[in-house]
Write an enzyme that holds these catalytic residues in place. Structure first.
Site, mmCIF file in Angstrom:
data_model
loop_
_atom_site.group_PDB
_atom_site.id
_atom_site.type_symbol
_atom_site.label_atom_id
_atom_site.label_comp_id
_atom_site.label_asym_id
_atom_site.label_seq_id
_atom_site.Cartn_x
_atom_site.Cartn_y
_atom_site.Cartn_z
ATOM 1 N N GLU A 133 -55.441 -66.353 19.398
ATOM 2 C CA GLU A 133 -55.845 -65.402 18.357
ATOM 3 C C GLU A 133 -56.849 -66.014 17.372
ATOM 4 O OE1 GLU A 133 -55.016 -62.709 19.255
ATOM 5 O OE2 GLU A 133 -52.891 -62.431 19.689
ATOM 6 N N TYR A 193 -44.181 -54.761 -5.433
ATOM 7 C CA TYR A 193 -44.482 -56.119 -4.982
ATOM 8 C C TYR A 193 -45.436 -56.157 -3.798
ATOM 9 C CZ TYR A 193 -40.738 -56.722 -8.206
ATOM 10 O OH TYR A 193 -39.986 -56.662 -9.347
#
Length: 216
Positions: free
Chosen positions: A75, A121
């Site tokens: 990746e 958050y």
């Protein structure tokens, strides 16, 4: 201990913590970090987050050449896309975390703002999260898709695959991807219930006070 040796140890410790708490499994997931000289340390291909060896992390120099350690994750195009398009990126982490993958397989209202505003958050740590379509693992097109965002996102979700998050430090990137997974879990727990998400004014207040990137 040199700065690079400390960074190697930190990457392995953070990866092991993610693995031990079930946030990725088997030999899935990959992590990278920027070195002081502009090069990268990257988890090797086919390795488990629970058993990374600091001395075997793939090492790239500032020009992008593989100069040491084992072969890197397949990746790499995904990681490089974040480093190349987002100033200040010091680390990238990609997981195959269960709840976020499950949520990516369900219908979504806005792929450009995929994660629901369940708590402040996730907004504070991630900004908007874009849902990208399915790509074959290792396909360089994933990196092209991230580059197409022109640095507007610190986090993306690869459909049927897993989240990818960039941060200024390895710890910041790991904290943010954990928040993404926790929010996805909340979304699944509340699906079909009359849950009260943060409204537009509350989100706008968080964006303003915390100077969060919030481009479309």
């Amino acid at each position: 201990m040199s700065a690079e040796a400390r960074l190697r140890e930190q990457l392995c410790e953070l990866a092991a913590s993610l693995f031990q708490r079930g946030l990725t499994h088997g030999s899935t997931g990959n992590i990278s970090a920027r070195c002081e000289d502009g090069g990268l340390l990257v988890s090797p291909t086919g390795t488990s987050f629970g058993r990374l060896d600091p001395g075997r992390l793939a090492r790239f120099d500032a020009s992008g050449r593989h100069v040491g350690g084992d072969a890197p994750t397949k990746e790499m195009p995904l990681h490089r896309a974040f480093y190349d398009t987002r100033d200040g990126t010091g680390a990238v982490v990609h997981l195959h975390s269960c709840h976020s993958v499950a949520l990516s397989m369900l219908p979504v209202d806005d792929p450009q703002n995929w994660l629901p505003p369940a708590t402040p958050y996730a907004i504070m740590l991630l900004g908007k999260v874009t849902l990208l379509p399915y790509f074959r693992p290792g396909d360089a097109a994933m990196g092209d898709a991230v580059r197409g965002l022109n640095g507007r996102r610190a986090a993306v979700m690869l459909a049927n695959h897993g989240p990818v998050v960039a941060g200024r430090t390895p710890e910041a990137a790991c904290n943010a991807v954990e928040e993404l997974e926790a929010t996805a879990r909340l979304a699944l727990m509340l699906r079909g219930l009359p849950a009260q998400m943060l409204d537009a004014a509350q989100v706008a207040d968080l964006v303003r006070v915390n100077r969060i990137e919030w481009e479309d």
